[in-house]
Design an enzyme around this catalytic site. Structure first.
Site, PDB file in Angstrom:
ATOM      1  N   ALA A  29     -34.507 -43.595  36.104  1.00 17.72           N
ATOM      2  CA  ALA A  29     -33.789 -42.552  35.345  1.00 17.72           C
ATOM      3  C   ALA A  29     -34.574 -41.997  34.166  1.00 17.72           C
ATOM      4  CB  ALA A  29     -32.448 -43.112  34.859  1.00 17.72           C
ATOM      5  N   PHE A  32     -39.784 -38.232  34.171  1.00 17.19           N
ATOM      6  CA  PHE A  32     -39.762 -36.791  33.843  1.00 17.19           C
ATOM      7  C   PHE A  32     -38.696 -36.043  34.659  1.00 17.19           C
ATOM      8  CE2 PHE A  32     -42.087 -32.653  34.970  1.00 17.19           C
ATOM      9  CZ  PHE A  32     -41.602 -31.966  33.878  1.00 17.19           C
ATOM     10  N   LEU A  81     -37.939 -51.507  41.968  1.00 22.69           N
ATOM     11  CA  LEU A  81     -37.972 -51.091  43.378  1.00 22.69           C
ATOM     12  C   LEU A  81     -38.302 -52.253  44.309  1.00 22.69           C
ATOM     13  CD1 LEU A  81     -39.866 -47.695  43.036  1.00 22.69           C
ATOM     14  CD2 LEU A  81     -37.462 -48.023  43.683  1.00 22.69           C
ATOM     15  N   ALA A 101     -37.483 -42.880  41.531  1.00 24.36           N
ATOM     16  CA  ALA A 101     -38.467 -43.813  40.955  1.00 24.36           C
ATOM     17  C   ALA A 101     -39.667 -43.957  41.873  1.00 24.36           C
ATOM     18  CB  ALA A 101     -37.823 -45.182  40.742  1.00 24.36           C
ATOM     19  N   LYS A 178     -46.773 -41.619  49.579  1.00 19.24           N
ATOM     20  CA  LYS A 178     -45.556 -40.802  49.651  1.00 19.24           C
ATOM     21  C   LYS A 178     -45.250 -40.433  51.097  1.00 19.24           C
ATOM     22  CE  LYS A 178     -43.394 -39.411  46.497  1.00 19.24           C
ATOM     23  NZ  LYS A 178     -42.290 -40.039  45.704  1.00 19.24           N
TER      24      LYS A 178
HETATM   25  N1  LIG Z   1     -44.055 -34.758  38.549  1.00 18.16           N
HETATM   26  C1  LIG Z   1     -44.529 -34.186  39.653  1.00 18.16           C
HETATM   27  O1  LIG Z   1     -45.353 -33.270  39.608  1.00 18.16           O
HETATM   28  C2  LIG Z   1     -44.012 -34.613  41.008  1.00 18.16           C
HETATM   29  C3  LIG Z   1     -44.285 -33.781  42.104  1.00 18.16           C
HETATM   30  C4  LIG Z   1     -43.812 -34.131  43.362  1.00 18.16           C
HETATM   31  C5  LIG Z   1     -43.076 -35.288  43.518  1.00 18.16           C
HETATM   32  N2  LIG Z   1     -42.820 -36.102  42.448  1.00 18.16           N
HETATM   33  C6  LIG Z   1     -42.057 -37.310  42.666  1.00 18.16           C
HETATM   34  O2  LIG Z   1     -40.924 -37.297  41.821  1.00 18.16           O
HETATM   35  C7  LIG Z   1     -40.595 -38.612  41.416  1.00 18.16           C
HETATM   36  C8  LIG Z   1     -40.546 -38.675  39.912  1.00 18.16           C
HETATM   37  O3  LIG Z   1     -41.800 -38.254  39.394  1.00 18.16           O
HETATM   38  P1  LIG Z   1     -42.016 -38.051  37.827  1.00 18.16           P
HETATM   39  O4  LIG Z   1     -43.109 -37.089  37.656  1.00 18.16           O
HETATM   40  O5  LIG Z   1     -40.721 -37.803  37.179  1.00 18.16           O
HETATM   41  O6  LIG Z   1     -42.597 -39.479  37.458  1.00 18.16           O
HETATM   42  P2  LIG Z   1     -42.558 -40.326  36.117  1.00 18.16           P
HETATM   43  O7  LIG Z   1     -42.178 -39.501  34.953  1.00 18.16           O
HETATM   44  O8  LIG Z   1     -43.836 -41.070  36.079  1.00 18.16           O
HETATM   45  O9  LIG Z   1     -41.361 -41.332  36.405  1.00 18.16           O
HETATM   46  C9  LIG Z   1     -41.468 -42.295  37.403  1.00 18.16           C
HETATM   47  C10 LIG Z   1     -40.346 -43.281  37.223  1.00 18.16           C
HETATM   48  O10 LIG Z   1     -40.473 -44.280  38.248  1.00 18.16           O
HETATM   49  C11 LIG Z   1     -40.227 -45.524  37.657  1.00 18.16           C
HETATM   50  N3  LIG Z   1     -40.890 -46.600  38.399  1.00 18.16           N
HETATM   51  C12 LIG Z   1     -42.193 -46.731  38.714  1.00 18.16           C
HETATM   52  N4  LIG Z   1     -42.393 -47.872  39.376  1.00 18.16           N
HETATM   53  C13 LIG Z   1     -41.199 -48.481  39.481  1.00 18.16           C
HETATM   54  C14 LIG Z   1     -40.752 -49.706  40.045  1.00 18.16           C
HETATM   55  N5  LIG Z   1     -41.586 -50.560  40.647  1.00 18.16           N
HETATM   56  N6  LIG Z   1     -39.445 -50.021  39.951  1.00 18.16           N
HETATM   57  C15 LIG Z   1     -38.580 -49.187  39.341  1.00 18.16           C
HETATM   58  N7  LIG Z   1     -38.933 -48.021  38.771  1.00 18.16           N
HETATM   59  C16 LIG Z   1     -40.239 -47.685  38.844  1.00 18.16           C
HETATM   60  C17 LIG Z   1     -40.774 -45.415  36.251  1.00 18.16           C
HETATM   61  O11 LIG Z   1     -40.166 -46.384  35.462  1.00 18.16           O
HETATM   62  P3  LIG Z   1     -40.857 -46.960  34.137  1.00 18.16           P
HETATM   63  O12 LIG Z   1     -40.521 -45.966  33.086  1.00 18.16           O
HETATM   64  O13 LIG Z   1     -40.233 -48.276  33.969  1.00 18.16           O
HETATM   65  O14 LIG Z   1     -42.332 -47.007  34.407  1.00 18.16           O
HETATM   66  C18 LIG Z   1     -40.359 -43.994  35.879  1.00 18.16           C
HETATM   67  O15 LIG Z   1     -39.061 -43.966  35.378  1.00 18.16           O
HETATM   68  C19 LIG Z   1     -41.663 -39.533  42.048  1.00 18.16           C
HETATM   69  O16 LIG Z   1     -41.148 -40.025  43.250  1.00 18.16           O
HETATM   70  C20 LIG Z   1     -42.811 -38.587  42.326  1.00 18.16           C
HETATM   71  O17 LIG Z   1     -43.597 -39.024  43.401  1.00 18.16           O
HETATM   72  C21 LIG Z   1     -43.296 -35.789  41.199  1.00 18.16           C
END
Ligand SMILES: NC(=O)c1ccc[n+]([C@@H]2O[C@H](COP(=O)([O-])OP(=O)(O)OC[C@H]3O[C@@H](n4cnc5c(N)ncnc54)[C@H](OP(=O)(O)O)[C@@H]3O)[C@@H](O)[C@H]2O)c1
Length: 347
Positions: A29, A32, A81, A101, A178
């Site tokens: 949660a 970003f 996870l 996540a 992914k």
């Molecule tokens: N941002 C982009 O450009 C983008 C583009 C396409 C797809 N996505 C996808 O969108 C999703 C969110 O991306 P985001 O950019 O928002 O990433 P982010 O800000 O890095 O957030 C990722 C989240 O995942 C959590 N997480 C990581 N490992 C975990 C684990 N083992 N157990 C539980 N939680 C875990 C992190 O928790 P902690 O805070 O505890 O580390 C964090 O809250 C991801 O699936 C990513 O692949 C992102």
């Protein structure tokens, strides 16, 4: 493999299960994209359970706790996870699960297991607890376009898969993980008769709610803070964080399968030129790395499925403008003195 399962009967009740009186869980949660999703869900009146790895980290979670409605409607629960029990405990009593996540890194040690095993755990936990009407998985366009099988300029849509051998050979472990995670999600959802809908965003930009810089915002920050002197000969599609439609596909009864949320494809050089025009006070690179010029041409991403449902995406210039503005407001990018120009509109 088959790209999506047909909706189950249960999903037809989804529209009736929206907003007030309904509980949903968002994994990761505090991330970003997920932080914006939690904000929107609270505004819509949902009771939200957000999973975080450390609910006691007040600094990291403050932005969630201060959202409108959070005091009454948001609970942060500890879950990892790789710990299925923790996920099942978080999902119990929820009608919807948003799986956002994931690590966002190219380090295979950190990326593959949480992305793949974590997604398996999410699907199993959601099926095991019963009562979950729909799971919305935030995947990535990295699951559809990566590989040499798409000619430059070719259109990529939801029928495509990335080439796993190519991802392995080029060590693109993010796209590899992914893609495997999404394939596994579809297989398991079908086996477990779970209604799964997948959103595949391109690189996501826009204002940050969380206190620290995530990977996609860092992609822009590095062009402004002097840490890179050149830009790569590479292209990328950009989408605004408000246009990642997880909540929308949850609520829309007819939503099914995948939705590319890809926005506009720009060469890194074009990104730098837009940034330099809007923010001339920063040392934005003006030269392409390697000296061969801007040769790369990307795929075109179809936004037909979203567009057919009346959903559009913001221009890339707005994505860039809002990211930089937010980095400045949060003190993550020092302000300089020159005035900021209005964002040019890129169609
Ligand atoms: N941002 C982009 O450009 C983008 C583009 C396409 C797809 N996505 C996808 O969108 C999703 C969110 O991306 P985001 O950019 O928002 O990433 P982010 O800000 O890095 O957030 C990722 C989240 O995942 C959590 N997480 C990581 N490992 C975990 C684990 N083992 N157990 C539980 N939680 C875990 C992190 O928790 P902690 O805070 O505890 O580390 C964090 O809250 C991801 O699936 C990513 O692949 C992102």
């Amino acid at each position: 493999m088959q790209k999506w399962v047909l909706r189950t009967q249960a999903s037809n009740n989804c529209a009736a299960a929206c907003g007030h009186g309904h509980t949903v869980c968002v994994t990761g949660a505090g991330g970003f994209i997920a932080s914006w999703l939690v904000k929107l869900l609270l505004e819509k009146g949902y009771t939200v359970r957000g999973t975080v790895r450390n609910p006691d980290d007040d600094e990291k979670n403050a932005h969630l706790r201060s959202l409108d409605g959070a005091a009454e409607q948001l609970t942060l629960v500890r879950a990892d996870l790789l710990d299925m029990e923790s996920l099942a405990a978080a999902f119990r009593g929820c009608q919807g699960v948003f799986h956002a996540a994931s690590p966002v890194t190219d380090d295979p040690e950190k990326m593959i297991e949480p992305a793949v095993e974590g997604t398996k755990n999410v699907i199993h936990a959601a099926a095991d607890v019963g009562g979950v009407r729909r799971v919305v998985f935030t995947s990535s366009i990295g699951t559809v376009y990566m590989g040499s099988h798409h000619a430059p300029g070719a259109e990529v849509d939801e029928t495509c898969w990335s080439d796993l051998d190519y991802c392995r050979n080029t060590k693109n472990w993010y796209c590899y993980a992914k893609t495997v995670a999404e394939q596994v999600a579809w297989e398991l959802a079908e086996q477990r008769q779970l209604d799964l809908v997948v959103v595949n965003p391109s690189l996501v930009l826009g204002p940050l709610l969380q206190p620290s810089v995530n990977a996609s915002s860092c992609h822009i920050l590095k062009y402004l803070d002097g840490s890179v002197k050149t830009y790569a000969d590479a292209v990328q599609a950009y989408v605004h964080v408000r246009d990642v439609r997880d909540a929308w596909v949850y609520e829309e009864p007819s939503a099914c399968g995948q939705y590319l949320c890809a926005g506009h494809v720009l060469h890194r050089g074009e990104v730098c030129r837009i940034l330099a025009k809007m923010f001339p006070e920063y040392p934005v690179p003006t030269e392409c790395k390697g000296g061969a010029g801007e040769t790369k041409k990307g795929c075109r991403f179809s936004s037909r499925r979203l567009a057919e449902l009346g959903v559009g995406v913001a221009p890339a210039s707005l994505c860039l403008h809002d990211t930089v503005n937010s980095l400045q407001v949060k003190g993550l990018l020092p302000r300089r003195t020159t005035a900021v120009a209005d964002p040019p509109v890129i169609s």
